[in-house]
Design an enzyme around this catalytic site. Structure first.
Site, short mmCIF file in Angstrom:
data_model
loop_
_atom_site.label_atom_id
_atom_site.label_comp_id
_atom_site.label_asym_id
_atom_site.label_seq_id
_atom_site.Cartn_x
_atom_site.Cartn_y
_atom_site.Cartn_z
N ASP A 59 13.80 39.16 -31.71
CA ASP A 59 14.91 38.33 -32.17
C ASP A 59 16.23 39.00 -31.81
OD1 ASP A 59 16.35 36.38 -33.84
OD2 ASP A 59 16.57 38.05 -35.24
N ASP A 112 19.99 38.02 -33.36
CA ASP A 112 20.90 38.18 -34.50
C ASP A 112 20.16 38.77 -35.70
OD1 ASP A 112 22.98 37.01 -33.05
OD2 ASP A 112 22.38 35.00 -33.65
N LYS A 161 9.34 29.56 -33.35
CA LYS A 161 9.14 30.73 -32.48
C LYS A 161 7.66 31.10 -32.37
CE LYS A 161 13.68 32.89 -33.27
NZ LYS A 161 14.39 34.13 -33.65
N ASP A 206 13.92 39.32 -38.43
CA ASP A 206 14.58 39.62 -39.71
C ASP A 206 14.74 38.43 -40.64
OD1 ASP A 206 17.92 38.77 -39.73
OD2 ASP A 206 16.74 38.48 -37.93
N ASP A 214 12.06 33.57 -38.09
CA ASP A 214 11.15 34.46 -37.35
C ASP A 214 9.74 34.46 -37.92
OD1 ASP A 214 13.24 35.39 -35.64
OD2 ASP A 214 13.91 36.75 -37.22
#
Length: 228
Positions: free
Chosen positions: A9, A11, A151, A174, A178
Site C-alpha cells: 500500500d 498512503d 485489493k 494499514d 487493505d
C-alpha cells in the site's frame, strides 16, 4: 526465500504516518532491498491509475494495483477488473451533501473518492447506495466502488496471471481498504494500522507506517514469511 511478490500500500504504509503524504526514507530503502533481492514489488493503492503510475515510477516499481483493485497495470498493460458507469452514482453521492469530491475523480474510472463533511458520512452513503456498492474509508478519503472488487480480488487475479501461489505473495497495509489483500496473501499490518487491518493480517509489526514496512521487509528477507 519463499516470497516471490510483495504488494505494498502507499498512503499510511510507505509514508511517515497515517496523516501525512510524506514518504518514509526507511520505507524507500526497504523497497530497494526487496527489489535487489529479486522480489517483484507491486504498488497497491486507492489512488487513481495515472497518479499511481507516476508515483510508482519514482519508486522504481512497474506494476500497479489502482483504485482499490478496480484496475491492474501489469507488464505495461492495464486490465479492468470491474465494469459499469459511475456517473449516476457520483451524482447520487454528492446529492447527499455529506461529502465533497476529490480532485482525482476526473481521472478515476470505477473507485470514486470523496472528502467527508460529516462524521457519519460512510454510514449515510451505505444507506443510500445499498449492497451494490462498497463504501469505506482509507483514512485519507471515503471510497465508493462497485461491490465484488477490492485489493484482495486484484491480488488473487495477479497470482493467477503470474502463476504464483498466493502464499508466496506478501502484502503490507494499514487501513480497512487493505483488508482484502492482507487476507488472501501473507499479510503484514503496520503498527498503527486500523483494527480491521490488524485482524486480517498474519503478522502485525511494531513500527508505524514506513518503519513498520521496513520491519516487514526484514522479516520477508530473513525467510520468516510466505511459508505454505
Amino acid at each position: 526465500m519463499a516470497c516471490k511478490v510483495l504488494v505494498v500500500d502507499l498512503d499510511g504504509t510507505l509514508t511517515l504516518g497515517r496523516n501525512t503524504y510524506e514518504l518514509s526514507a526507511e520505507a524507500l530503502l526497504a523497497l530497494r532491498r526487496a527489489r535487489d533481492a529479486g522480489i517483484r514489488v507491486v504498488l497497491a493503492t486507492a489512488n487513481g491509475l495515472d497518479f499511481a503510475l507516476t508515483v510508482a515510477r519514482y519508486l522504481g516499481i512497474r506494476d500497479v494495483i489502482a483504485e482499490n483493485g478496480c484496475l491492474v497495470h501489469l507488464d505495461g498493460v492495464t486490465y479492468e477488473l470491474c465494469s459499469g458507469d459511475m456517473a449516476e452514482v457520483d451524482r447520487l453521492v454528492l446529492s447527499t451533501g455529506v461529502v465533497k469530491p476529490s480532485h482525482q475523480n476526473k481521472c478515476r474510472k470505477y473507485d470514486l473518492a470523496y472528502i467527508p463533511l460529516r462524521e457519519d458520512a460512510v454510514e449515510r452513503l451505505r444507506d443510500v447506495l445499498g449492497p451494490g456498492y462498497v463504501v469505506e474509508s482509507s483514512g485519507y478519503a471515503i471510497h465508493v466502488r462497485p461491490a465484488g472488487v477490492d485489493k484482495g480480488t486484484a491480488v488473487k487475479w495477479l497470482c493467477q496471471r503470474l502463476g504464483v501461489p498466493c502464499f508466496q505473495v506478501a502484502s503490507v497495509g494499514d487501513s480497512d481498504v487493505d483488508v482484502g489483500m492482507l487476507s488472501v496473501s501473507w499479510g503484514f499490518a503496520v503498527g498503527n494500522a486500523t483494527p480491521a487491518a490488524k485482524k486480517a493480517a498474519k503478522v502485525v509489526v511494531d513500527g508505524p507506517s514506513g518503519i513498520g514496512f521496513k520491519e516487514a521487509v526484514e522479516i520477508i528477507l530473513s525467510g520468516g514469511a510466505c511459508a505454505p
